[in-house]
Enzyme design. Sequence first.
Site, short mmCIF file in Angstrom:
data_model
loop_
_atom_site.label_atom_id
_atom_site.label_comp_id
_atom_site.label_asym_id
_atom_site.label_seq_id
_atom_site.Cartn_x
_atom_site.Cartn_y
_atom_site.Cartn_z
N LYS A 38 54.05 -40.89 52.11
CA LYS A 38 55.32 -40.32 51.60
C LYS A 38 55.07 -39.53 50.31
CE LYS A 38 57.16 -44.41 51.08
NZ LYS A 38 56.04 -45.22 51.58
N ARG A 51 65.23 -48.18 49.73
CA ARG A 51 64.34 -49.09 50.44
C ARG A 51 65.10 -50.25 51.07
NH1 ARG A 51 59.30 -47.90 47.35
NH2 ARG A 51 57.53 -48.75 48.48
N ARG A 60 43.11 -45.88 48.67
CA ARG A 60 43.92 -45.09 47.75
C ARG A 60 43.43 -45.30 46.31
NH1 ARG A 60 50.36 -45.21 47.99
NH2 ARG A 60 50.13 -47.48 47.82
N ARG A 90 45.36 -49.54 42.76
CA ARG A 90 46.57 -50.16 42.20
C ARG A 90 46.55 -51.67 42.41
NH1 ARG A 90 51.36 -46.51 44.69
NH2 ARG A 90 52.22 -48.58 45.06
N ARG A 133 53.64 -56.45 51.52
CA ARG A 133 54.47 -55.24 51.42
C ARG A 133 54.87 -54.73 52.81
NH1 ARG A 133 51.25 -51.27 47.75
NH2 ARG A 133 53.17 -50.05 47.78
P1 ADP Z 1 52.93 -43.69 50.15
O1 ADP Z 1 53.52 -42.80 49.09
O2 ADP Z 1 53.69 -43.63 51.45
O3 ADP Z 1 52.73 -45.10 49.69
P2 ADP Z 1 50.50 -42.11 49.73
O4 ADP Z 1 51.02 -40.72 49.82
O5 ADP Z 1 50.15 -42.65 48.38
O6 ADP Z 1 51.49 -43.14 50.51
O7 ADP Z 1 49.23 -42.21 50.71
C1 ADP Z 1 48.50 -43.44 50.83
C2 ADP Z 1 47.00 -43.13 50.87
O8 ADP Z 1 46.68 -42.46 52.09
C3 ADP Z 1 46.54 -42.22 49.73
O9 ADP Z 1 45.25 -42.63 49.34
C4 ADP Z 1 46.53 -40.81 50.37
O10 ADP Z 1 45.55 -39.97 49.75
C5 ADP Z 1 46.15 -41.14 51.82
N1 ADP Z 1 46.79 -40.26 52.80
C6 ADP Z 1 48.03 -39.71 52.73
N2 ADP Z 1 48.29 -38.96 53.84
C7 ADP Z 1 47.19 -39.07 54.63
C8 ADP Z 1 46.83 -38.54 55.91
N3 ADP Z 1 47.68 -37.76 56.62
N4 ADP Z 1 45.61 -38.87 56.41
C9 ADP Z 1 44.78 -39.68 55.72
N5 ADP Z 1 45.03 -40.21 54.52
C10 ADP Z 1 46.24 -39.91 53.96
P1 AMP Z 2 55.65 -47.30 45.82
O1 AMP Z 2 54.96 -46.59 44.71
O2 AMP Z 2 56.77 -46.52 46.43
O3 AMP Z 2 54.68 -47.83 46.86
O4 AMP Z 2 56.35 -48.57 45.14
C1 AMP Z 2 55.60 -49.59 44.53
C2 AMP Z 2 56.46 -50.83 44.34
O5 AMP Z 2 57.55 -50.53 43.45
C3 AMP Z 2 57.11 -51.40 45.58
O6 AMP Z 2 56.24 -52.25 46.32
C4 AMP Z 2 58.30 -52.17 44.97
O7 AMP Z 2 57.88 -53.39 44.39
C5 AMP Z 2 58.71 -51.25 43.84
N1 AMP Z 2 59.73 -50.27 44.29
C6 AMP Z 2 59.59 -48.92 44.38
N2 AMP Z 2 60.72 -48.35 44.83
C7 AMP Z 2 61.60 -49.37 45.03
C8 AMP Z 2 62.95 -49.45 45.51
N3 AMP Z 2 63.63 -48.36 45.91
N4 AMP Z 2 63.54 -50.66 45.59
C9 AMP Z 2 62.87 -51.77 45.22
N5 AMP Z 2 61.61 -51.79 44.78
C10 AMP Z 2 60.97 -50.60 44.69
#
Ligand code: ADP
Ligand code: AMP
Length: 214
Positions: free
Chosen positions: A13, A88, A127, A160, A171
């Site tokens: 995302k 969420r 990541r 992270r 999660r």
């Molecule tokens: P989210 O915001 O949904 O938690 P991220 O955008 O941080 O996910 O992506 C999670 C991990 O996967 C990151 O390390 C990112 O670089 C990698 N990633 C994102 N999109 C792709 C893809 N299409 N193919 C492979 N790896 C990806």
């Molecule tokens: P993210 O960076 O989107 O993966 O979010 C990391 C963490 O932040 C999540 O696992 C939740 O603990 C918290 N968080 C982020 N967005 C929300 C939301 N909209 N509602 C509740 N918790 C959130």
Amino acid sequence: MKIVMLGAPGAGKGTQAKMIAAKYEVPHISTGDIFRANIKNGTELGRKAKEYMDQGLLVPDELTVDLVIDRLSQEDCKKGYILDGFPRTIPQAEALDAALAKRGEKMDYAIDVDVPDENIVNRMSGRRACTGCGATYHIVHNPSGKGDICETCGEVLVLRDDDQPETVQKRLTVYHDQTQPLIDYYTTQGILKAVDGTQDMNDVFTAITKILEA
Ligand code: ADP
Ligand code: AMP
């Protein structure tokens, strides 16, 4: 252009939201980034949020909803925004809709980046997040050209705390229980668009731009 990004943690995302924000010049609003910035700055909100985040749980709606609604009233959101990680829960989505309705507005698209659970653990364990600017890399799929250092700001990249495998499983469970119902919620509203998030990130982006420009 008002967009909600849906998908499991690690689905991509944030990666896509940043690309959409750059192309269409609208702000990328990530609640996870907002909470992490508060943790880094040692605020009371950060202290409270961290208790939940470290356990893989959602931060309570009371701490989350007003924060986002306030952010959306800022000047830079006038021509739209991309919400990443919010809503969420169904109550968050309802609160968002109510706040938009008060202004005579509504969400335009909910884009579901669809990635099966099997791929998620690999995504999350690879990541790397920048401790300075929040940029996101992947050790295999999107490595920094400078190793453990951010290409953009020069700060160090880390795994992270909540990307440890045990927390990722929690999660994912929380995602299926509390967030996945939003797919039906936005399907009912007629604005849900799904993309195959297992493709290369540039192909995912092409699929999203086709939706936005259809
Ligand atoms: P989210 O915001 O949904 O938690 P991220 O955008 O941080 O996910 O992506 C999670 C991990 O996967 C990151 O390390 C990112 O670089 C990698 N990633 C994102 N999109 C792709 C893809 N299409 N193919 C492979 N790896 C990806
Ligand atoms: P993210 O960076 O989107 O993966 O979010 C990391 C963490 O932040 C999540 O696992 C939740 O603990 C918290 N968080 C982020 N967005 C929300 C939301 N909209 N509602 C509740 N918790 C959130």
